[in-house]
Design an enzyme around this catalytic site. Structure first.
Site, PDB file in Angstrom:
ATOM      1  N   LYS A  75     -16.755  31.469  51.872  1.00  0.00           N
ATOM      2  CA  LYS A  75     -15.340  31.882  51.837  1.00  0.00           C
ATOM      3  C   LYS A  75     -14.474  30.933  51.024  1.00  0.00           C
ATOM      4  O   LYS A  75     -13.677  31.372  50.182  1.00  0.00           O
ATOM      5  CB  LYS A  75     -14.816  32.017  53.269  1.00  0.00           C
ATOM      6  CG  LYS A  75     -13.319  32.314  53.370  1.00  0.00           C
ATOM      7  CD  LYS A  75     -12.946  32.801  54.742  1.00  0.00           C
ATOM      8  CE  LYS A  75     -13.349  31.835  55.815  1.00  0.00           C
ATOM      9  NZ  LYS A  75     -12.639  30.532  55.737  1.00  0.00           N
ATOM     10  N   THR A  77     -15.437  28.863  48.737  1.00  0.00           N
ATOM     11  CA  THR A  77     -15.890  28.932  47.347  1.00  0.00           C
ATOM     12  C   THR A  77     -15.278  30.138  46.641  1.00  0.00           C
ATOM     13  O   THR A  77     -14.791  30.036  45.510  1.00  0.00           O
ATOM     14  CB  THR A  77     -17.429  29.007  47.297  1.00  0.00           C
ATOM     15  OG1 THR A  77     -17.970  27.865  47.970  1.00  0.00           O
ATOM     16  CG2 THR A  77     -17.933  29.036  45.869  1.00  0.00           C
ATOM     17  N   ARG A  98      -6.972  24.455  53.554  1.00  0.00           N
ATOM     18  CA  ARG A  98      -6.870  23.497  54.657  1.00  0.00           C
ATOM     19  C   ARG A  98      -7.588  22.199  54.299  1.00  0.00           C
ATOM     20  O   ARG A  98      -8.469  22.173  53.436  1.00  0.00           O
ATOM     21  CB  ARG A  98      -7.513  24.074  55.924  1.00  0.00           C
ATOM     22  CG  ARG A  98      -6.729  25.213  56.550  1.00  0.00           C
ATOM     23  CD  ARG A  98      -7.530  25.862  57.667  1.00  0.00           C
ATOM     24  NE  ARG A  98      -8.765  26.445  57.136  1.00  0.00           N
ATOM     25  CZ  ARG A  98      -9.826  26.753  57.884  1.00  0.00           C
ATOM     26  NH1 ARG A  98      -9.816  26.516  59.175  1.00  0.00           N
ATOM     27  NH2 ARG A  98     -10.887  27.286  57.320  1.00  0.00           N
ATOM     28  N   LYS A 109     -21.259  21.778  59.677  1.00  0.00           N
ATOM     29  CA  LYS A 109     -20.567  22.839  58.951  1.00  0.00           C
ATOM     30  C   LYS A 109     -20.344  22.506  57.484  1.00  0.00           C
ATOM     31  O   LYS A 109     -20.352  23.356  56.613  1.00  0.00           O
ATOM     32  CB  LYS A 109     -19.216  23.127  59.620  1.00  0.00           C
ATOM     33  CG  LYS A 109     -18.420  24.238  58.956  1.00  0.00           C
ATOM     34  CD  LYS A 109     -17.135  24.495  59.727  1.00  0.00           C
ATOM     35  CE  LYS A 109     -16.268  25.519  59.010  1.00  0.00           C
ATOM     36  NZ  LYS A 109     -15.691  25.003  57.765  1.00  0.00           N
ATOM     37  N   ALA A 277     -10.100  27.744  63.369  1.00  0.00           N
ATOM     38  CA  ALA A 277      -9.677  29.085  63.766  1.00  0.00           C
ATOM     39  C   ALA A 277     -10.327  29.547  65.055  1.00  0.00           C
ATOM     40  O   ALA A 277      -9.900  30.548  65.628  1.00  0.00           O
ATOM     41  CB  ALA A 277      -9.988  30.080  62.655  1.00  0.00           C
ATOM     42  N   PHE A 305     -12.983  31.036  59.441  1.00  0.00           N
ATOM     43  CA  PHE A 305     -13.999  31.922  60.002  1.00  0.00           C
ATOM     44  C   PHE A 305     -13.740  33.375  59.618  1.00  0.00           C
ATOM     45  O   PHE A 305     -13.228  33.659  58.545  1.00  0.00           O
ATOM     46  CB  PHE A 305     -14.119  31.711  61.512  1.00  0.00           C
ATOM     47  CG  PHE A 305     -14.562  30.322  61.888  1.00  0.00           C
ATOM     48  CD1 PHE A 305     -15.726  29.780  61.360  1.00  0.00           C
ATOM     49  CD2 PHE A 305     -13.807  29.534  62.744  1.00  0.00           C
ATOM     50  CE1 PHE A 305     -16.138  28.498  61.689  1.00  0.00           C
ATOM     51  CE2 PHE A 305     -14.223  28.246  63.086  1.00  0.00           C
ATOM     52  CZ  PHE A 305     -15.385  27.731  62.550  1.00  0.00           C
ATOM     53  N   PHE A 385     -26.035  35.904  45.846  1.00  0.00           N
ATOM     54  CA  PHE A 385     -26.994  34.798  45.878  1.00  0.00           C
ATOM     55  C   PHE A 385     -28.165  35.141  44.964  1.00  0.00           C
ATOM     56  O   PHE A 385     -28.471  36.314  44.728  1.00  0.00           O
ATOM     57  CB  PHE A 385     -27.507  34.557  47.306  1.00  0.00           C
ATOM     58  CG  PHE A 385     -26.582  33.745  48.167  1.00  0.00           C
ATOM     59  CD1 PHE A 385     -26.965  32.502  48.646  1.00  0.00           C
ATOM     60  CD2 PHE A 385     -25.322  34.212  48.502  1.00  0.00           C
ATOM     61  CE1 PHE A 385     -26.111  31.744  49.441  1.00  0.00           C
ATOM     62  CE2 PHE A 385     -24.465  33.471  49.295  1.00  0.00           C
ATOM     63  CZ  PHE A 385     -24.863  32.230  49.769  1.00  0.00           C
ATOM     64  N   TRP A 413     -19.910  30.597  42.489  1.00  0.00           N
ATOM     65  CA  TRP A 413     -20.629  29.342  42.727  1.00  0.00           C
ATOM     66  C   TRP A 413     -21.326  28.910  41.439  1.00  0.00           C
ATOM     67  O   TRP A 413     -21.295  27.734  41.076  1.00  0.00           O
ATOM     68  CB  TRP A 413     -21.654  29.513  43.852  1.00  0.00           C
ATOM     69  CG  TRP A 413     -22.260  28.210  44.299  1.00  0.00           C
ATOM     70  CD1 TRP A 413     -21.853  27.425  45.347  1.00  0.00           C
ATOM     71  CD2 TRP A 413     -23.354  27.506  43.697  1.00  0.00           C
ATOM     72  NE1 TRP A 413     -22.620  26.290  45.432  1.00  0.00           N
ATOM     73  CE2 TRP A 413     -23.552  26.308  44.433  1.00  0.00           C
ATOM     74  CE3 TRP A 413     -24.196  27.754  42.609  1.00  0.00           C
ATOM     75  CZ2 TRP A 413     -24.547  25.377  44.127  1.00  0.00           C
ATOM     76  CZ3 TRP A 413     -25.192  26.830  42.288  1.00  0.00           C
ATOM     77  CH2 TRP A 413     -25.358  25.662  43.049  1.00  0.00           C
TER      78      TRP A 413
END
Length: 559
Positions: A75, A77, A98, A109, A277, A305, A385, A413
């Protein structure tokens, strides 16, 4: 000899980047020199009081996701890559994120700066101590804790019941050993013994206040409204009763200024505040978002999230309190994550499995329905991916066509902004139209009905029950006139339910609220569900085991 090269890590990519002096980024963004406070060559604080005659009217793009899985969704990224793509399309754009918490950075994480060629830099400094904002929030929180205990030790003029103190100490680290502690042991000179505990800093109400306050006056007022506990007569005690809200504001004075950095492609990035969150409202600061709206035509931001947590709170809490609306919402999904929601084990993700994706699509479908329930038409960013097969991607793309959902393949990415151009164009198409945004519940409704609305409309559940403790707390909330506040659900991020292992799209379930905690400074009520904890623990093999520095002091092993 193999010709296959190992992909560079996020840190290696960041270290190879040539950053622009932060003064150049500020100038390009329209930030006057008087408003810039330098923190080295590549970081700065923005004194928003110096942004004169500028109105916050840029359109806001919110990036959210499906329920997160160990497979990864990307998210942050995609958020950074989308901003870079809009920049490439000659849009005046700022990305607002954030700040990372050291707990997840050292745990499992990871950081919060994006990844690959869609990152904000300097990523190592941002993911570690940055400009010290989280330390300032920790200090303010613990100063309040010390002042409470000192007040009781010095005679307890306010008649505070030590058994009913709500305020906990905090630490910006995952440390399960501190969840429940005893303070004040050692005799009369050491204070009054009582049970206490620690939360992680990002769960502190001061973090929430920091992120929702509009200016210094509002910050001080909100700090004064914090309920620290109750008297022996069961009456609430506020920070303003201790007369220390001014001191707490002073400790946050510099931290309250938003931080300016840049993406790898030179897009201005404002990173400020960092509540989770799953235990808080999960959005960056109103100060940061509104500052970005003064500087840009489009602001790309994210919420923590999945859409059941971060996006719901962005729209029901942050947007309402700050007085703006999301003009577009992007839902990030991956074939890998949808496989897991379809029942595939993480070890089998590299094996093509279109059938599992078909089963897992129900999770994405629910989040699309949720965003639509707020009156906003979402765009799905299908984050590609290298292991995805065309057959698997076609399942998702065909579903979008059949259900009238815009889906844009992204590969930010690997390709940076160029890999998000299709997504950026889809976003611009949505921004060219208006929406009918509306919160999911009426603030004047009862607490029970507001929670029920979230459970039924956002989670897709059948009902909600309140434990006996929660019922007693609700009675107090009603008695004190606090029931017209918005709801901040504390719930597992992994499932639409309060049971983390129930993936996909469960139906017919009931959410149990075990506690309802008033956060009057943040202006919301926290409803604790399941076994959610406000102080996480470290995993068996923390990410810290891979971290180091080289002989020149450069970070090693930071993602």
């Amino acid at each position: 000899m193999s010709n296959v090269t190992t992909p560079l890590s996020d840190l290696e990519i960041a270290n190879k980047a040539t950053m622009q002096p932060i003064g150049d980024i500020a100038k390009a963004a329209g930030i006057p020199e008087d408003a810039l406070e330098l923190y080295g060559k590549y970081k700065a604080k923005i004194d928003v009081t110096q942004l004169k005659n500028q109105t916050a009217d840029a359109k806001v793009v919110l990036v959210t996701a499906i329920n997160p899985t160990p497979a990864g969704e990307g998210k942050s990224t995609v958020t950074v890559g989308l901003a870079d793509a809009l920049h490439q399309l000659n849009q005046k754009v700022v990305v607002a994120l954030r700040e990372p918490s050291l707990g997840p950075v050292m745990g499992i994480k990871g950081g919060a700066t994006g990844g690959g060629y869609a990152q904000v830099v300097p990523m190592d400094e941002i993911n570690l101590h940055f400009t010290g904002d989280l330390h300032a929030i920790t200090t303010a929180n613990n100063a309040l804790a010390a002042l409470i205990d000192n007040h009781i030790h010095r005679g307890n003029e306010l008649n505070i019941d030590p058994r009913r103190i709500l305020w906990k100490r905090v630490l910006d680290m995952n440390d399960r050993s501190l969840r429940n502690v005893i303070v004040g042991l050692g005799g009369p000179a050491q204070g009054v013994p009582r049970e206490d505990g620690f939360d992680i800093t990002v769960a502190s109400e001061i973090m929430a206040i920091f992120c929702l306050a509009t200016d210094y006056v509002d910050l001080k007022k909100r700090l004064g409204e914090i309920v620290i506990g109750y008297t022996y007569e069961r009456e609430p005690v506020f920070v303003r009763d201790l007369k220390v809200e001014g001191a707490l504001t002073l400790l946050l004075k510099d931290a309250f200024k938003p931080n300016l950095v840049q993406t790898l492609e030179g897009t201005p990035a404002i990173i400020h505040g960092g509540p989770f969150a799953n235990i808080a409202h999960g959005c960056n600061s109103v100060q940061a978002t509104q500052t970005a709206r003064k500087l840009a035509d489009v602001v790309v931001t994210e919420a923590g999230f999945g859409a059941d947590l971060g996006a719901e709170k962005f729209m029901d809490i942050k947007a309402v309190q700050a007085g703006f609306k999301p003009n577009a919402v992007v839902i990030v999904a991956t074939a890998r994550a949808l496989k897991m929601h379809g029942g595939v084990d993480k070890k089998e993700l590299k094996v093509a499995n279109p059938e599992a994706i078909t089963a897992g699509m129900q999770n994405l479908a629910k989040h699309v329905e949720t965003v639509r329930a707020f009156g906003v038409e979402p765009i799905v960013a299908l984050n590609r991916f290298i292991t995805d097969t065309q057959e698997e991607l076609d399942v998702i793309l065909n579903w979008g066509t059949e259900n009238g959902v815009k889906i844009a393949l992204t590969n930010v990415w690997e390709q940076g902004g160029e890999g998000g151009l299709d997504l950026a164009q889809a976003v611009l198409d949505v921004l060219a139209t208006d929406n009918h945004f509306k919160p999911i519940y009426d603030l004047e409704d009862s607490v029970e009905n507001k929670v029920r609305a979230i459970v039924q409309k956002v989670y897709g559940g059948a009902n909600v029950t309140f434990a006996e403790t929660a019922k007693k707390q609700l009675a107090d909330i009603e008695r004190f006139g606090w029931s017209n506040l918005p709801i901040c659900m504390a719930k597992t991020q992994y499932s639409l339910t309060d049971q983390p292992k129930l993936l996909g799209r469960p139906e017919g379930f009931t959410i149990t609220v075990r506690e309802v905690i008033p956060k009057l400074g943040a202006k919301f009520l926290v409803c604790l569900t399941g076994d959610i904890m406000t102080m996480p623990g470290l995993p068996k093999e923390p990410a810290a085991l891979r971290m180091d520095i080289d002989e020149d002091g450069n970070a090693v092993g930071l993602f």
